[in-house]
Design a protein around this motif. Structure first.
Motif, PDB file in Angstrom:
ATOM      1  N   SER A 150       0.783  -1.241   0.190  1.00  0.00           N
ATOM      2  CA  SER A 150      -0.080  -0.064   0.049  1.00  0.00           C
ATOM      3  C   SER A 150       0.797   1.139  -0.109  1.00  0.00           C
ATOM      4  O   SER A 150       0.457   2.505  -0.599  1.00  0.00           O
ATOM      5  CB  SER A 150      -1.046   0.004   1.288  1.00  0.00           C
ATOM      6  N   PHE A 151       2.088   1.067   0.684  1.00  0.00           N
ATOM      7  CA  PHE A 151       2.902   2.172   0.711  1.00  0.00           C
ATOM      8  C   PHE A 151       4.234   2.154  -0.321  1.00  0.00           C
ATOM      9  O   PHE A 151       4.905   3.082  -0.388  1.00  0.00           O
ATOM     10  CB  PHE A 151       3.319   2.419   2.280  1.00  0.00           C
ATOM     11  N   GLY A 152       4.110   1.263  -0.938  1.00  0.00           N
ATOM     12  CA  GLY A 152       5.352   0.992  -1.912  1.00  0.00           C
ATOM     13  C   GLY A 152       6.706   0.895  -1.312  1.00  0.00           C
ATOM     14  O   GLY A 152       7.765   1.360  -1.862  1.00  0.00           O
ATOM     15  N   VAL A 153       6.524   0.478  -0.274  1.00  0.00           N
ATOM     16  CA  VAL A 153       7.913  -0.034   0.579  1.00  0.00           C
ATOM     17  C   VAL A 153       8.693  -1.293   0.514  1.00  0.00           C
ATOM     18  O   VAL A 153       7.745  -2.019   0.199  1.00  0.00           O
ATOM     19  CB  VAL A 153       7.852   0.796   2.175  1.00  0.00           C
ATOM     20  N   GLY A 154       9.674  -1.585   0.927  1.00  0.00           N
ATOM     21  CA  GLY A 154      10.155  -2.646   1.132  1.00  0.00           C
ATOM     22  C   GLY A 154      11.127  -3.110  -0.134  1.00  0.00           C
ATOM     23  O   GLY A 154      12.154  -3.850   0.125  1.00  0.00           O
ATOM     24  N   PRO A 159      15.507  -0.435   7.375  1.00  0.00           N
ATOM     25  CA  PRO A 159      14.286   0.127   7.800  1.00  0.00           C
ATOM     26  C   PRO A 159      13.891   0.999   6.936  1.00  0.00           C
ATOM     27  O   PRO A 159      14.423   1.975   6.079  1.00  0.00           O
ATOM     28  CB  PRO A 159      14.473   0.519   9.253  1.00  0.00           C
ATOM     29  N   ALA A 160      12.209   1.309   6.909  1.00  0.00           N
ATOM     30  CA  ALA A 160      11.675   2.346   6.091  1.00  0.00           C
ATOM     31  C   ALA A 160      10.444   2.753   7.288  1.00  0.00           C
ATOM     32  O   ALA A 160       9.994   1.960   7.952  1.00  0.00           O
ATOM     33  CB  ALA A 160      11.014   1.503   4.968  1.00  0.00           C
ATOM     34  N   LEU A 161      10.269   4.201   6.973  1.00  0.00           N
ATOM     35  CA  LEU A 161       9.349   4.828   8.012  1.00  0.00           C
ATOM     36  C   LEU A 161       8.267   5.389   7.044  1.00  0.00           C
ATOM     37  O   LEU A 161       8.642   6.096   6.029  1.00  0.00           O
ATOM     38  CB  LEU A 161       9.952   5.566   8.950  1.00  0.00           C
ATOM     39  N   VAL A 162       6.873   5.346   7.469  1.00  0.00           N
ATOM     40  CA  VAL A 162       5.659   5.695   6.643  1.00  0.00           C
ATOM     41  C   VAL A 162       5.056   7.007   7.715  1.00  0.00           C
ATOM     42  O   VAL A 162       4.810   6.456   8.774  1.00  0.00           O
ATOM     43  CB  VAL A 162       5.073   4.957   5.789  1.00  0.00           C
ATOM     44  N   THR A 173       7.164   8.943   2.868  1.00  0.00           N
ATOM     45  CA  THR A 173       8.018   8.100   3.102  1.00  0.00           C
ATOM     46  C   THR A 173       9.517   8.551   3.405  1.00  0.00           C
ATOM     47  O   THR A 173       9.887   9.657   2.783  1.00  0.00           O
ATOM     48  CB  THR A 173       8.196   6.794   2.242  1.00  0.00           C
ATOM     49  N   MET A 174      10.117   8.201   4.689  1.00  0.00           N
ATOM     50  CA  MET A 174      11.365   8.581   4.893  1.00  0.00           C
ATOM     51  C   MET A 174      12.429   7.528   4.258  1.00  0.00           C
ATOM     52  O   MET A 174      12.048   6.368   4.659  1.00  0.00           O
ATOM     53  CB  MET A 174      11.567   8.803   6.506  1.00  0.00           C
ATOM     54  N   ARG A 175      13.394   7.864   3.579  1.00  0.00           N
ATOM     55  CA  ARG A 175      14.188   6.838   2.988  1.00  0.00           C
ATOM     56  C   ARG A 175      15.873   7.082   3.648  1.00  0.00           C
ATOM     57  O   ARG A 175      16.673   6.429   2.998  1.00  0.00           O
ATOM     58  CB  ARG A 175      14.129   7.109   1.563  1.00  0.00           C
ATOM     59  N   SER A 176      15.907   7.983   4.569  1.00  0.00           N
ATOM     60  CA  SER A 176      17.392   7.913   5.066  1.00  0.00           C
ATOM     61  C   SER A 176      17.509   7.283   6.279  1.00  0.00           C
ATOM     62  O   SER A 176      16.490   6.323   6.528  1.00  0.00           O
ATOM     63  CB  SER A 176      17.462   9.618   5.643  1.00  0.00           C
ATOM     64  N   ALA A 177      18.556   7.337   7.090  1.00  0.00           N
ATOM     65  CA  ALA A 177      19.045   6.505   7.940  1.00  0.00           C
ATOM     66  C   ALA A 177      17.957   6.356   9.140  1.00  0.00           C
ATOM     67  O   ALA A 177      17.426   7.678   9.428  1.00  0.00           O
ATOM     68  CB  ALA A 177      20.181   6.716   8.574  1.00  0.00           C
ATOM     69  N   LYS A 184      14.047  13.110  13.482  1.00  0.00           N
ATOM     70  CA  LYS A 184      13.725  14.320  13.833  1.00  0.00           C
ATOM     71  C   LYS A 184      13.587  15.404  12.740  1.00  0.00           C
ATOM     72  O   LYS A 184      12.610  15.941  12.702  1.00  0.00           O
ATOM     73  CB  LYS A 184      14.468  14.807  15.064  1.00  0.00           C
ATOM     74  N   GLU A 185      14.649  15.176  11.777  1.00  0.00           N
ATOM     75  CA  GLU A 185      14.723  16.069  10.476  1.00  0.00           C
ATOM     76  C   GLU A 185      13.565  15.812   9.915  1.00  0.00           C
ATOM     77  O   GLU A 185      12.813  16.514   9.381  1.00  0.00           O
ATOM     78  CB  GLU A 185      15.888  15.866   9.940  1.00  0.00           C
ATOM     79  N   PHE A 186      13.362  14.593   9.617  1.00  0.00           N
ATOM     80  CA  PHE A 186      12.258  14.029   8.818  1.00  0.00           C
ATOM     81  C   PHE A 186      10.756  14.767   9.368  1.00  0.00           C
ATOM     82  O   PHE A 186       9.898  15.252   8.717  1.00  0.00           O
ATOM     83  CB  PHE A 186      11.940  12.578   8.916  1.00  0.00           C
ATOM     84  N   VAL A 187      10.535  14.598  10.512  1.00  0.00           N
ATOM     85  CA  VAL A 187       9.453  15.062  11.135  1.00  0.00           C
ATOM     86  C   VAL A 187       9.038  16.474  11.038  1.00  0.00           C
ATOM     87  O   VAL A 187       8.215  17.025  10.567  1.00  0.00           O
ATOM     88  CB  VAL A 187       9.182  14.609  12.661  1.00  0.00           C
ATOM     89  N   ARG A 188      10.512  17.362  11.276  1.00  0.00           N
ATOM     90  CA  ARG A 188      10.180  18.804  11.075  1.00  0.00           C
ATOM     91  C   ARG A 188      10.064  19.348   9.800  1.00  0.00           C
ATOM     92  O   ARG A 188       9.550  20.285   9.574  1.00  0.00           O
ATOM     93  CB  ARG A 188      11.620  19.207  11.778  1.00  0.00           C
ATOM     94  N   ASN A 189      10.321  18.159   9.042  1.00  0.00           N
ATOM     95  CA  ASN A 189      10.276  18.906   7.217  1.00  0.00           C
ATOM     96  C   ASN A 189       8.972  18.283   6.709  1.00  0.00           C
ATOM     97  O   ASN A 189       9.004  18.126   5.628  1.00  0.00           O
ATOM     98  CB  ASN A 189      11.593  18.504   6.389  1.00  0.00           C
ATOM     99  N   LEU A 190       8.252  17.614   7.329  1.00  0.00           N
ATOM    100  CA  LEU A 190       7.099  16.842   6.957  1.00  0.00           C
ATOM    101  C   LEU A 190       6.350  17.712   5.727  1.00  0.00           C
ATOM    102  O   LEU A 190       6.070  17.247   4.855  1.00  0.00           O
ATOM    103  CB  LEU A 190       6.232  16.283   7.998  1.00  0.00           C
TER     104      LEU A 190
END
Length: 240
Positions: A150-154, A159-162, A173-177, A184-190
């Motif tokens: 459904s999210f196109g991950v894997g 790891p992957a974060l949606v 989707t977050m694709r970084s470390a 935290k950077e992913f959340v700040r830049n959502l």
């Protein structure tokens, strides 16, 4: 403020002993009762509703426990954490504003120490944003295959974060470390991340399975064998 802070009013002309107990000397007086009910905090901010609510939210956040990070091992976990409780006899809870779902490596690849490190980083994120109505779930990569699709991950690994918005089924989707600073950077830049609807407009069915036991992957040892079993033993050796 529902579910966070309770507001009450006391008529000090009718309840002088109560007001005297808490040293109320003028009106109006606002006191905030935290974990120590015998020693409330005097509120010194503005008397407008916005200022009071902001102060109450800050106080609640300082004393609140972070949202629990849960393993996504059945449909009920998703419905409870992301969609809100809807059981008979229980009050309907609001859906989470965002539902973070982490897909972690197979336990064989990370072992318990590696998985715990991922989950601890996730817990740290939950603690930093405990004043938000966000849910935090994780699943072992491959165990919720339909949801991953459904999210196109894997396909690009774990790891992957949606970050999913349950109300309209849109995600990014977050694709970084998968570590504290990057999370935290992913959340700040959502707000700047690309958003898209889930595949086919609905989430894939979730599979029910036993939760992780917190242990390393079990290693299956193969039975030892002798080369004689392959070569046929001394009696069958070819003569030179």
């Amino acid at each position: 403020m529902k579910g966070k802070i309770k507001f009450g009013a006391v008529d000090c002309t009718a309840h002088q002993s109560t007001c005297g107990q808490y040293k109320v000397q003028g009106y109006p007086t606002i006191k905030l009762f935290g974990s120590n009910k015998e020693s409330p905090e005097d509120y010194q901010g503005g008397r407008d509703s916005g200022s009071i609510v902001a102060h109450a939210n800050k106080a609640w956040s300082a004393n609140a426990k972070p949202r629990e990070v849960r393993e996504l091992n059945d449909q009920a976990v998703f419905e409870t954490e992301c969609l809100g409780v809807n059981d008979p006899g229980l009050e309907k809870a609001k859906p989470a504003q965002l539902c973070y779902i982490a897909f972690l490596p197979n336990i064989i690849d990370s072992q318990a120490a590696g998985r715990d490190a991922y989950i601890d980083a996730f817990k740290s994120l939950a603690a930093d944003y405990k004043d938000r109505n966000w849910a935090y779930l994780w699943a072992e990569g491959g165990k919720q295959q339909a949801l991953e699709e459904s999210f196109g991950v894997g396909g690009f690994g774990y790891p992957a974060l949606v970050a999913l918005k349950p109300t309209d089924l849109k995600y990014t989707t977050m694709r970084s470390a998968f570590e504290g600073p990057a999370l935290k950077e992913f959340v700040r830049n959502l707000r700047y991340e690309p958003v898209q609807p889930v595949a086919n407009g609905k989430l894939g069915d979730l599979v029910t399975h036993e939760p992780w036991d917190g242990q390393d992957a079990a290693v299956e040892l193969e039975d030892e064998f002798s080369l004689d079993d392959i070569m046929g033993g001394d009696d069958n050796k070819a003569e030179l």
